[in-house]
Design an enzyme around this catalytic site. Structure first.
Site, PDB file in Angstrom:
ATOM      1  N   ASP A 209       0.826  -1.204   0.000  1.00 47.31           N
ATOM      2  CA  ASP A 209       0.000   0.000   0.000  1.00 47.31           C
ATOM      3  C   ASP A 209       0.862   1.257   0.000  1.00 47.31           C
ATOM      4  O   ASP A 209       1.969   1.258   0.530  1.00 47.31           O
ATOM      5  CB  ASP A 209      -0.896  -0.002   1.240  1.00 47.31           C
TER       6      ASP A 209
ATOM      7  N   HIS B 156      -9.018  -0.384  -8.802  1.00 44.96           N
ATOM      8  CA  HIS B 156      -8.905   0.605  -7.726  1.00 44.96           C
ATOM      9  C   HIS B 156      -7.876   1.686  -8.030  1.00 44.96           C
ATOM     10  O   HIS B 156      -8.161   2.880  -7.896  1.00 44.96           O
ATOM     11  CB  HIS B 156      -8.564  -0.111  -6.418  1.00 44.96           C
TER      12      HIS B 156
END
Length: 504
Positions: A228, A367
């Site tokens: 991330d 995403h």
């Protein structure tokens, strides 16, 4: 010693009205640690060194000694505590804000220079600023989304209502949040306990959330397993961008700097709006969905087909490698190379616009494509879209248990403490969530929702393009794998603003 030094300076009136940043830094200085309290996962750009940050900030006049440390460092904290509080006695709190909290508030430069064992930052909600009597036209921050609070914004964010929210986030009782980060949880606990003791009855604890980077090989990865923070932009005056990394004007993240076109009070300069969201992740259910719907392509085992589906939902493999550059199999070497893992635009080499019919390399709904569309909107590096945020979140909750894996059901809450900084919430976080992630027609008709964070008020979510063998195939997601547990909007002021405006 640090607290006494600053208290003496203030009490003797040497800085009767204005406490300089230089004086604060001298009062707060620590011997430098040999190691940072932060962890820099492979695949994320390295933070600038002390000299690099000093030189860069001088070039643009950015005072990194005055900017709170969490705003620019991104997703690198090992342990963090979010302490949400209400102000009970404003005059008492203001006095202690100056004498007890301010000496501990950590600047960006202090974090980079390893001059803290526990980073502490503080931010205030609109009702918190009112409680401190920071009111009236001359103190208006001119951010309507911030002013009304996140509970009033639930519809725009795709939340069905606030039923699933942590109860403490409903209403206007939260006046502020303190963020404490360190490389040990014990250091955070000691600092917070000492601070609570000194603050006494001036505040009350409303809610607290413990968070930590996942252990061992999962460090830097969120609970679904994906690395991330790779796509965070770099901010002008902080460091130079790596290939493919967005370089945004300083004022897109910091209020009152170049690129912030909104009229602000002078004291707000170098602050930033902090969006906090507690996002519950249904990991067993997500894994079950992947196992039940593998991409059926020659040369792939069912397990590989499931991994490919997950990668196409996110737009990256778990290593961080983008599917646009590695469309069929993960490439860990690519994922951990920050000079390559962002160096793409979703367009063919030499093209400024992506092919509006081609989802073979990466779904339009993925995403990372929904939240940073790059060449899909005709901006190869997307540097002028003014919809950037700096994310600084961290996972919370334990690892998935064997019982949860066996039952494919979440029994213990876990997820992401989502934190985002920007100078304009409507252009930043709210825009990304409402107009991009939750918009089934962005970038093209029939694209569907972002399959990870897209929300449709708990209704089913159509998603297109996930199957590379048939990109017109529709998936209908009936489960929200990410469930909003609510949050709040805050303003993270500069250190000098705390000293000269908020605590007087």
């Amino acid at each position: 010693m640090k607290l006494n030094t600053l208290a003496q300076v203030i009490s003797f009136g040497l800085c009767a009205q204005i406490v300089s940043v230089a004086g604060l830094n001298e009062a707060r200085s620590l011997e430098r640690r040999k190691t940072s309290i932060l962890f820099n996962p492979q695949g994320l750009p390295q933070l600038p060194g002390l000299q690099e940050a000093t030189n860069a900030s001088r070039q643009v006049g950015l005072n990194l000694d005055d900017v709170q440390g969490d705003i620019l460092i991104g997703m690198r904290k090992l342990f963090e505590r979010f302490f949400f509080f209400g102000i009970l006695n404003a005059p008492d709190f203001k006095a202690k804000l100056k004498t007890e909290i301010l000496p501990l508030v950590t600047s960006t430069m202090q974090v980079i220079a390893n001059e803290t064992d526990t980073m502490l930052n503080i931010a205030f909600s609109q009702t918190g600023l009112v409680a401190l009597n920071i009111t009236g036209p001359t103190n208006d921050l001119n951010d309507a989304v911030f002013a009304k609070g996140q509970a009033m914004d639930a519809f725009n964010l795709g939340d069905p209502n606030t039923t699933n929210w942590v109860p403490e986030f409903v209403g206007t009782n939260i006046h502020g949040v303190m963020l404490l980060a360190s490389d040990t949880e014990a250091s955070i606990n000691t600092t917070l306990a000492d601070l609570q003791s000194k603050l006494g009855n001036s505040i009350t604890e409303i809610y607290s959330l413990r968070t930590a980077m996942r252990p061992n090989e999962n460090r830097g990865h969120e609970h679904f397993g994906f690395l991330d923070g790779i796509s965070n932009p770099t901010v002008g005056g902080f460091q130079d961008p790596l290939p493919g990394q967005a370089l945004v004007p300083t004022g897109e993240i910091l209020v009152g700097e170049t690129g912030d076109s909104v009229t602000r009070p002078e004291w707000a300069k170098d602050g930033s709006f902090l969006v906090f969201r507690q996002l519950k992740q249904l990991v067993p259910e997500f894994n079950k969905f992947l196992a039940d719907n593998p991409i059926n392509e020659p040369g792939l085992t069912p397990e590989q087909g499931s991994e490919l589906l997950g990668a196409r939902m996110v737009g990256r493999w778990k290593s961080g490698a983008p599917v646009f550059l590695s469309p069929k199999f993960d490439d860990p070497d690519l994922g951990k190379d920050p000079t390559r893992n962002n160096n793409f635009t979703f367009a063919e080499p030499g093209q400024n616009i992506s092919d509006p019919t081609d989802q073979s390399g990466c779904p339009f709904s993925a995403h990372i494509r929904k939240t940073r569309p790059r060449a899909d909107i005709g901006l190869p590096e997307n540097v002028t879209s003014n919809h950037h945020i700096v994310r600084a979140g961290i996972p919370y909750g334990p690892e998935v248990t064997t019982d949860e894996t066996s039952s494919n059901t979440t029994e213990i809450e876990r997820g992401l403490a989502f934190v985002a900084y920007q100078s304009n919430i409507a252009n930043g976080f709210q825009f990304l969530q409402h107009f991009w992630a939750n918009n089934p027609k962005f970038v093209h008709q029939g694209v569907g929702f972002d399959p990870i964070i897209g929300a449709n008020a708990s209704a089913e979510r159509p998603v297109n393009g996930l199957d590379p063998t048939n990109t017109t195939r529709n998936f209908t997601l009936t489960t929200d794998f990410v469930v909003s547990r609510g949050g709040e909007y805050f303003f993270s002021p500069s250190i000098s603003a705390i000293a000269n405006t908020l605590s007087v």
